[in-house]
Every structure is written in structure tokens, then in C-alpha cells.
Design an enzyme around this catalytic site. Structure first.
Site, mmCIF file in Angstrom:
data_model
loop_
_atom_site.group_PDB
_atom_site.id
_atom_site.type_symbol
_atom_site.label_atom_id
_atom_site.label_comp_id
_atom_site.label_asym_id
_atom_site.label_seq_id
_atom_site.Cartn_x
_atom_site.Cartn_y
_atom_site.Cartn_z
ATOM 1 N N CYS A 114 -27.909 7.393 16.490
ATOM 2 C CA CYS A 114 -26.651 7.601 16.031
ATOM 3 C C CYS A 114 -25.823 8.803 16.730
ATOM 4 C CB CYS A 114 -26.848 8.131 14.496
ATOM 5 S SG CYS A 114 -28.173 9.668 14.466
ATOM 6 N N HIS A 156 -29.102 13.409 11.407
ATOM 7 C CA HIS A 156 -28.341 12.419 11.385
ATOM 8 C C HIS A 156 -27.001 12.763 11.819
ATOM 9 C CE1 HIS A 156 -26.484 8.648 11.092
ATOM 10 N NE2 HIS A 156 -25.665 8.835 10.153
#
Length: 996
Positions: A454, A827
Site C-alpha cells: 500500500c 496502512h
């Protein structure tokens, strides 16, 4: 009396003489009369009405019947009995027998006089049966219209219960066989009126008995989907669909497209014939039903049907734009067919020879309808130009034809393409099958997470949304000897043109992977960004040059070309310069060194440092939640901090700083005032961070991005162990170091240094301080004295004579957010928007472009949220409040784009000229072919996947009948797909020729 009347009617007297004699007979009929005489007169009038060879005779018969029905009701009821009516309906009357065309008119005439009679119910029962039988015999349109007229006037005669469903179905069968034999306009108009009467009867029945609608539609679909060799069903069937309530559309289409018993051939036949209905002039909402069925087929991945039907029918639909009476519906269908057919240029190219002639015809017509259609058609054409670039020889005549019409902006084009693509349609079963995924309604494409990637996905999306950089990459010429930049070009091209909801970055990841990164582990997105930009810069710098269209522009001056000739693309887009100065506090000697940078790493001030304690030379503008226009003197030149001082300072807090301004939204309620500090530079900032990292790992008073930049630019005192070795003094001396920006980058990248090393836990900890992010940022840039004087003459750059700094304005375009408490976990996702110059091309260039309105800039540009495969609409409010709602989600990397100004004027001008001259990027042929092949492959994959899951679908609970209503569609946001540069994965007033 009957003999007298017959003799008068059959005589050769003129009609006016006959009319006088007939009038006497009729007046006499109003008097009391015996039953036998009445019967004789009723027989004669029936004969005249049904077998009269002239209209005059039939009118006499009608008039006599009406008189006897009104003045002699008992005799009329006795005559007009069930047996007589049954004989008329089954055997006809007179020499013509069953072919007599006036039986139904005769019955309708007589019914009005027996409605209250005891025999009325028997007559109604008879007619309910007989009209059904008549319809099953497939009467002509004229006879069907008479049946409909009879039943509309006397609804008691409409079949009931199960016979009513059968009657509706058979009536639709009749309509399906209607044909207009004559081509005369009057005959065509009469035919249309007949069809309208029949379909109007269906509407009457459906209003009172809604349960008959879906079985009727099933019969209609059976007719139009038939593949047997027979006559093509009449377009008059379109008149049936117009009366179906639109609220039933979703359930009908959903059940129809999910019916496993319908073959692809049948579905193709049905949708093809429905598209032919656009030529039916009386149809309402026909276009809505056609588009709904096309969308439904896309939702269940029946792409082969859509491709075949589009290619075979699109030219016919296009030709209907010539006819005003059907133009609106035809244009709606055409728009959807073109905007959805995005995997190939074939459909659009079929229309290219016809467009100039159609445009010329509509211009000649000059009606409001023609003008409106031309504007919509021009917008549609520009969407196709954008989607399928690279055919200048084919597009030149079309472009010439529509040059007088407005060109939609890029956001509008992308919106239209995004919402109409086949892969944007939803499927109610997609939540059960990840592979049956739908493309985001935003039109943007996501990136697949390959396992803690990510960090890369958020950086790639931010770079992609930097439109100037993206266009430059897409314009990269073939054979450029830049393998990594070529892979980035392929990745950007797939993000721009792929039909997949998300693509894989596997190929690019392997090429851009920093060697010290651990596979499968979470990494620092800022570290990856720096490595990527450095790789791209060094690759070009060593001789592997990118083909720059702005260099080849004949309109570009030699000075502009020389200024940028030796710069790489990374330097042009992200490169800035910073001057570091150190002044010995003893001899006051100053040494300086200029360094290039691609990002600024901003440290957080220590926790004991009050962010609001100093006063500002250039006060920070606190705009609050509203937008304001940028003033002409948006900023002021600020003198050097040493000029402001009168001598060496005993405290860190007394030195005034070169300050940063903000505009627009700010999350913090308090003003974002400048902070003074003791460090400068990236390395120093990192060292400084480790000193106070532990104390700063919990939320403190709200800070702002300008606070951090002011802290970065504030003077630093070098004392004690950090004393400076002065060459002039030849010894270690107390000194002061300051950093000044001398050249602002086109795209300013700011990294907020949130991660500090904790020696106790031996881990990097995260600073969770909330930082308000201005949507507009003003930076102080050091300029040469001669440039200062030149700028001051224009008074548009915020210049003040005698000062050393000018203000450069930046607009926020991307924010990369880290969610978590450690750099080794969590994330990444990003918010982005496309910031472009709001000053139109062609504005006078003698000076500076007018600054754009902040309100205009921020209210018109859409924000998006990129979260791996998921892409959704967002807003700056969401960007500002993310940390307030989610404390572990903090802004980490910011992208700002410089507004046109004195310093960036040449680059902005070059970019604008390049864009104006060359239009949209023309991709290499092999890249376009790879994208087209992958789009076709994706459609095939989706269709195959849908077929392979038929068994699973059939096992789901569902209605035993396909036309039953189902639950509403459920959206699905999951995605799939792949990408690889190598394999490509990843006006006529006549109805003739119109209706028939």
C-alpha cells in the site's frame, strides 16, 4: 314504413331530396308503433349499416337504429339479442360474411341501448369470450383498433381473470404482426392512430390489473427474442413498452438478464430488435428501457452480446438523429452505446464518415432540437477523441465539423466515460463473487495490494494525479532508453485507459524495488518515493533522455529551451533549490552553499516549544472555513532574518523568521503562527527529531504545515559541541545557520517526520500530533535584487522594493495518510485531486497570469480517496478531519502544485503551449495495442467467470418465475485485474423510412 324507407334510399333522387324524405320517416318512427313494424325497421337499418355500399346509406342505417333504440327500447332489446350477436361475431352478415368490417361498429352502436336491460350481463359475457377469440385470429390493425375502441367504451366486455392475461398476451401478438402496407403519409398516420388505440387498451387493463403487466412483458420478450424464421416483429411493439411503469424497470431487467433459460442468441435478437424501436415516433421512455437492458447485460458480463449488438446497430441509431420526432430518444441510446463501448475504437470509427453530413444537416435545420442535439453530439465526439486518440487523419474532418461547439473539460469527459463504462455497472451477485467486480463510479482505477504494498500504491496514485507529471510521462517517446520510466509510462497508461476496476503493479514494483526493502514487509512510503524519484532522475541524467514535446514547440523561445534543456523531468517537476548560509557570530563572515532537493522533510518542534509564541513579519492569513479571492499583492517580500537583527542574540526566541502563509481551510481553530527554531536541513531535522521523539508521541496542541515549514526555515544557533569552524577566524566559533528557498519546485513534496527512534524499545515510534493542512500555501522564495526590482514593477507578485523574498503560491493536490502507530506496520492510503492552471490558454502573457480564485479552485476540483483497489469520491473536509475522527490516521506526505507566477512562469507557459499544440498524449502503438488487448481479455474473463458460476447462481433462492420482483441490487467494491507491459495483462417530415 320499412318499404318506403328502402325505396327512398335506393332511388336515384339527389341526396338532399332523399334526406328530406328520410327525415319524415325518422320523425314518424318516434311515434308509438307495433312490434312487427319495429322489427322490420330494425332489420332494414341493420342491413343498411352493415351492407350499404355508400357512406350515405350507412349513415341512414345508423340514424334509424339510434331512433329505435331510444324510442322503442323493448323492441330494440328483443332484436339485439345474444343469439343475433353471436351469429354476427361468428358468421358475419350478408354476402361478405366474416369479412364484414362493420360488425364491431354495429355492436358498439347497439350496446349503448341495452346497458340497463336484463340481457345486458349475457351480452357482456358473450363479448368477453368473442373478443378473445377474435384477437386470437390475429385481426388486422384496423379491426384490432375497433375491438379496442369497443372495449375502451364498454370495459364490462373486457375478459376477466385468467382470460384477461391471455387476452393481453394475444393482443401483444397481434401488435407484433401489424404492418403498414401503404407508404402514403395519411395512411401511415392512420396506422399509427390504430396502434395507439390498441396499446391504449393495454394501458387501461394494466392500470386496473397490475398483475397482467409482467406476463404481458414476458410474451413481448418471447416475440422479439424468437430466432425462428418468420417475419420480423413489428416496431409497433414499442408502443406497448411506453405504458409499462418505470418503477418496474429495475426488477424486470434484473430478472430478465439473470434468467438462465434465455440463450445469448435470443438475448441478442431481443436487444437488437428493441434498438430498432428508436424509429417508432409515438414511443415514450423507449430509450430508457433500451439503455436499462444494455446496462443489465453489462452487469452480468454479457459483453459478447453488447459488442455484437453495438457494432450492428449503432449506425442505424445514428441515422435516426435526422428525424426530429425520434431524435431525443435516438441520441440517448447513441450516447450510451458509444460511451460504454470503451475497449475499442471500432464503434466510434463506424460513425466517422456520417458525422460531418449529419452535423451539416442539423445546422441547416436550425431548430432548437437540432441545436441542442448538436451540442450533445459534439460533447460525445470529444469524449471519443479523448478515449481513442492517435487517429488525426480520421478525426480531422469530424473536428472541423464540430469546431464551433464548446469542448468539455477533462473532468467532465472522465465523468461521462467513468459512469457509462460496461465495467462500471453493478451486479447484485458481485458481493458473492470477487471476480464479478465493478469499476469505481469515479471512473478511476485502483491498484492491487501485492502484500503490504500500500505504501507504493499511494505514492503511484499521487504521482498519477499530478497531471503535469502524468502528461509528461505519457508523452514519453519510444526508444528512450529509460526502462524504469517506460514501465511507469505503461502503468500510467493502464491507469488512464484500462477497463479493469484495479490493476496489478507487479512489473513496476519489481523494477523500482529498493534493494534494502524486505519483501512482504510494510515500508516507509516517503523512503520509497525518494528512491523512485532519484532512480528516474539518474536514469535520464546519464543520457537516456525523455522526448520533451515542449522543447520541439516552434513557439518556445530559445531562452526557455535553454533554461530547461539540461534539466531532467524529475528536476522540472519536483526539483527545487535551497541556500544554506552560516554566519560566524564573531567576524560576521557568511559562507553559503546551494543544494537541490525534491522534497522537504519537516520535523516537529520539541514539546517545550510554544508554537504560537512569536510574532510574524508577514502575518499568517486566517481565512477560516470560507474561501476568499487571492489578493493582487498576495504576499510581501521579507528581508533576511539577519537584517532584522541588531546583533547576536542571547535567546532562540527573539529571532524573527521568514514566514509561511496559508489560505483556505484549516482544521485548527487557532491561527497557524510561525515558530522559531534552532535547526535546518533534512539531516539536522532527523537528529533533532530523535531528541524529542519520545515526548512527542501523543497528541499535543494542534500544529499546522506552515508551523513546520517555519520551524524548518528558522535560524539555528551553533554553540557548544556544535560550534562552527570559521575559516576566516581559523577556529571554532559560535555561529548561526539558516536555510532559504531559492527556487520553488513545480510540485512541492512535504514529508512530515512522524517517526522517531525510541532507544528504550529499539523501535521507531509515531508522532500522532494533529497537523492542520492548508489548501493553499504561500512560500517565501529568495530572489536576486535585480529580479526583485523587475517583479516590483508589475506589482502582481507581492513584491516590496528593497526586499529579498517573494511569495510563491501552492495548491494542495495530494495527501498520503498513514494509519497506524509504527512505520513497520499500519496502512497507507491517499486523498488526491487534479490541480491544473485555472488561467485559460491565450491570456496575454505580458506579465503575470491573474491569480485564480481559491473558491473557484477548491469548489470545482473533485477530491478522490485511493485505498488500494477501492477508489471513491471524497472532499477536502474529509482530508482535514481524518485525524480528528481516526487519531492513528495522520497526514504523512503532502503534494502541492505551484500556481503560475513569476518564478514558474516559463515552465507553466511551456506546459500550456505543449498541451495546446499536442492535445492529449499520443501513446506508443504497442502500448495502445496492449491496452486494447487487455481490455478485451478482461471482458472475456468476466464473461467466462459469470458463465462458470451459473451452477452456483442457480442454487441461490429465487422466484420460480423470471418476471417476479427481486431484491434491490447490492453494490460491490471489490476489484480484480492485472497489468504487465510485456503481456498486456494487468430533418425529414416524412414518416417513410422512419417507422418502416
Amino acid at each position: 314504413m320499412d318499404k318506403i324507407l328502402e325505396a327512398v334510399v335506393m332511388s336515384s333522387y339527389p341526396n338532399n331530396v332523399k334526406q328530406g324524405l328520410v327525415r319524415r320517416v325518422i320523425e314518424a318512427a318516434k311515434q308509438p308503433m307495433d312490434s312487427e313494424q319495429c322489427w322490420s325497421m330494425l332489420e332494414l337499418s341493420t342491413k343498411l349499416y352493415l351492407t350499404g355500399d355508400t357512406k350515405y346509406k350507412r349513415e341512414i342505417g345508423k340514424e334509424v337504429l339510434e331512433v329505435y333504440g331510444h324510442y322503442h327500447p323493448e323492441e330494440f332489446e328483443e332484436f339485439f339479442n345474444v343469439r343475433f350477436l353471436l351469429s354476427l361475431l361468428q358468421e358475419g352478415y350478408g354476402p361478405l360474411g366474416k369479412k364484414n368490417h362493420y360488425v364491431l361498429d354495429y355492436i358498439q352502436l347497439g350496446l349503448q341501448f341495452v346497458l340497463e336491460s336484463p340481457s345486458a350481463n349475457s351480452i357482456f359475457s358473450l363479448l368477453r369470450v368473442e373478443v378473445l377469440r377474435k384477437v386470437c385470429e390475429r385481426p388486422s390493425p384496423k379491426q384490432c383498433a375497433k375491438i379496442s375502441k369497443l372495449l375502451m367504451q364498454h370495459p364490462q366486455c373486457i375478459p376477466t381473470e385468467k382470460h384477461q392475461l391471455l387476452f393481453c398476451q394475444q393482443l401483444i401478438r397481434c401488435i407484433g404482426q401489424f404492418q403498414c402496407i401503404s407508404e402514403g403519409e395519411e395512411e401511415i398516420m392512420e396506422f399509427l392512430e390504430q396502434v395507439n388505440k390498441v396499446s391504449g387498451l393495454l394501458q387501461r387493463i394494466w392500470r386496473t390489473q397490475t398483475s397482467a403487466i409482467l406476463p404481458s412483458l414476458k410474451e413481448l420478450f418471447t416475440i422479439i427474442s424468437s430466432t425462428e424464421e418468420q417475419e420480423v416483429p413489428s416496431n409497433a411493439l414499442a408502443s406497448v413498452v411506453q405504458f409499462v411503469p418505470l418503477e418496474l424497470m429495475d426488477s424486470v431487467i434484473r430478472n430478465l438478464t439473470n434468467d438462465d433459460s434465455i440463450t445469448d442468441v435470443q438475448m441478442m435478437m431481443a436487444i437488437g430488435r428493441m434498438i430498432d424501436w428508436v424509429s417508432w415516433p409515438l414511443g415514450k421512455n423507449i430509450d430508457k428501457w433500451i439503455i436499462a437492458l444494455l446496462r443489465g447485460l453489462a452487469a452480468v458480463k454479457k459483453f459478447s452480446i453488447l459488442i455484437e449488438v453495438t457494432l450492428s446497430k449503432i449506425e442505424k441509431v445514428f441515422s435516426k438523429l435526422l428525424y426530429p420526432v425520434v431524435r431525443e430518444g435516438a441520441l440517448s441510446v447513441l450516447q450510451y452505446m458509444l460511451l460504454s463501448f470503451q475497449h475499442s475504437h471500432e464503434a466510434f470509427h463506424l460513425l466517422l464518415p456520417h458525422i460531418p453530413r449529419l452535423v451539416a444537416s442539423l445546422k441547416t435545420e436550425g431548430s432548437n432540437s437540432a441545436t441542442s442535439s448538436l451540442e450533445q453530439l459534439a460533447e460525445l465526439i470529444h469524449c471519443m477523441f479523448f478515449r481513442f486518440s492517435g487517429f488525426p487523419d480520421l478525426y480531422e474532418p469530424v473536428l472541423e465539423a464540430v469546431k464551433a461547439f464548446p469542448v468539455p473539460n477533462e473532468d467532465r469527459i472522465k465523468h461521462l466515460l467513468g459512469q457509462n463504462a460496461w465495467t462500471s455497472q453493478k451486479n447484485e451477485l458481485a458481493c458473492l463473487y470477487p471476480h464479478l467486480a465493478s469499476k469505481s463510479e469515479t471512473g478511476k482505477i485502483g491498484l492491487i495490494n501485492l502484500g503490504n504494498t500500500c505504501y507504493m500504491n499511494s505514492i503511484i496514485q499521487s504521482l498519477f494525479m499530478a497531471s503535469d507529471f502524468r502528461h509528461s510521462v505519457l508523452n514519453l517517446a519510444e526508444g528512450n532508453s529509460q526502462p524504469l520510466m517506460t514501465k511507469l509510462q505503461w502503468l500510467f497508461a493502464f491507469l488512464e485507459h484500462s477497463q479493469r476496476p484495479a490493476i496489478s503493479t507487479e512489473s513496476f514494483l519489481s523494477a523500482s524495488w529498493p534493494p534494502w526493502f524486505t519483501p512482504g514487509a510494510q515500508q516507509d512510503c516517503s523512503e520509497y518515493l525518494k528512491y523512485l524519484l532519484d532512480r528516474l532522475h539518474e536514469e535520464e541524467k546519464t543520457g537516456k533522455r525523455i522526448y520533451q514535446k515542449l522543447k520541439e514547440s516552434s513557439l518556445m523561445s530559445q531562452a526557455v529551451e535553454h533554461h530547461y534543456l539540461n534539466k531532467t523531468l524529475i528536476e522540472k517537476m519536483f526539483g527545487g533549490k535551497m541556500m544554506t548560509k552560516i554566519r560566524c557570530l564573531k567576524c560576521l563572515n557568511v559562507s553559503s552553499r546551494e543544494e537541490a532537493f525534491t522534497d522537504l522533510s519537516l520535523a516537529f518542534p520539541p514539546s517545550d516549544r510554544n508554537v504560537h509564541e512569536s510574532t510574524s513579519i508577514l502575518p499568517v492569513e486566517e481565512i477560516g472555513p470560507q474561501f476568499t479571492e487571492t489578493p493582487e499583492n498576495a504576499g510581501q517580500f521579507m528581508g533576511s532574518p539577519w537584517i532584522q537583527r541588531k546583533g547576536p542574540l542571547a535567546s532562540d526566541h527573539a529571532a524573527p523568521s521568514v514566514l509561511v502563509e496559508t489560505l483556505g481551510f484549516q482544521e485548527a481553530e487557532e491561527a497557524a503562527n510561525p515558530i522559531l527554531g534552532n535547526d535546518v536541513g533534512v539531516d539536522a531535522a532527523k537528529d533533532r527529531l530523535s531528541a524529542f521523539g519520545e515526548q512527542a508521541c501523543s497528541p499535543k496542541d494542534s500544529r499546522s504545515v506552515p508551523d513546520l515549514i517555519n520551524y524548518f526555515l528558522s535560524p539555528e544557533r551553533l554553540t557548544a559541541e556544535n560550534k562552527y569552524h570559521c575559516e576566516k577566524c581559523a577556529s571554532l566559533q559560535d555561529a548561526e545557520k539558516v536555510a532559504e528557498l531559492t527556487e520553488g519546485p513545480h510540485y512541492l513534496i512535504l514529508t512530515l517526520l512522524r517517526f522517531s527512534f525510541d532507544p528504550q524499545t529499539m523501535k521507531r515510534k509515531k508522532i500522532l500530533d494533529n497537523v492542520s493542512i492548508p489548501v493553499v500555501l504561500k512560500l517565501p522564495i529568495l530572489v536576486a535584487p535585480e529580479e526583485t526590482e523587475e517583479v516590483c514593477l508589475h506589482e502582481k507578485d507581492g513584491a516590496v522594493p528593497g526586499s529579498g523574498f517573494m511569495t510563491v503560491v501552492y495548491d494542495l493536490c495530494s495527501v498520503v495518510v498513514h494509519s497506524g502507530i509504527s512505520s513497520e506496520s499500519g496502512h497507507y492510503y491517499c486523498y488526491s485531486r487534479e490541480c491544473t492552471d485555472t488561467v485559460p490558454h491565450g491570456q496575454p502573457l505580458d506579465g503575470m497570469p491573474k491569480p485564480a480564485s481559491d473558491k473557484q479552485l477548491d469548489l470545482e476540483i473533485q477530491w478522490y480517496l485511493f485505498n488500494d483497489t477501492r477508489v471513491s469520491f471524497s472532499s477536502f473536509k474529509s482530508v482535514s478531519n481524518v485525524t480528528s475522527f481516526f487519531p492513528k490516521d495522520t497526514a504523512y506526505v503532502l503534494f502541492y502544485r505551484q500556481r503560475p507566477g513569476r518564478q514558474s512562469f516559463l515552465l507553466h507557459q511551456a506546459l500550456a503551449e505543449a498541451g495546446c499544440l499536442h492535445g492529449e498524449p499520443s501513446l506508443p502503438k504497442d502500448l495502445m495495442e496492449a491496452i486494447s488487448k487487455d481490455n478485451i481479455l478482461f471482458l472475456q474473463e468476466q464473461q467466462k467467470e459469470a458463465k462458470n458460476r451459473t451452477a452456483y447462481i442457480s442454487a441461490l433462492p429465487k422466484s420460480p418465475l423470471w418476471w417476479r420482483d427481486l431484491d434491490r441490487d447490492k453494490d460491490d467494491d471489490s476489484s480484480s485485474g492485472g497489468w504487465s507491459p510485456a503481456a498486456g495483462r494487468g430533418g425529414s417530415s416524412s414518416f417513410q423510412g422512419l417507422v418502416f
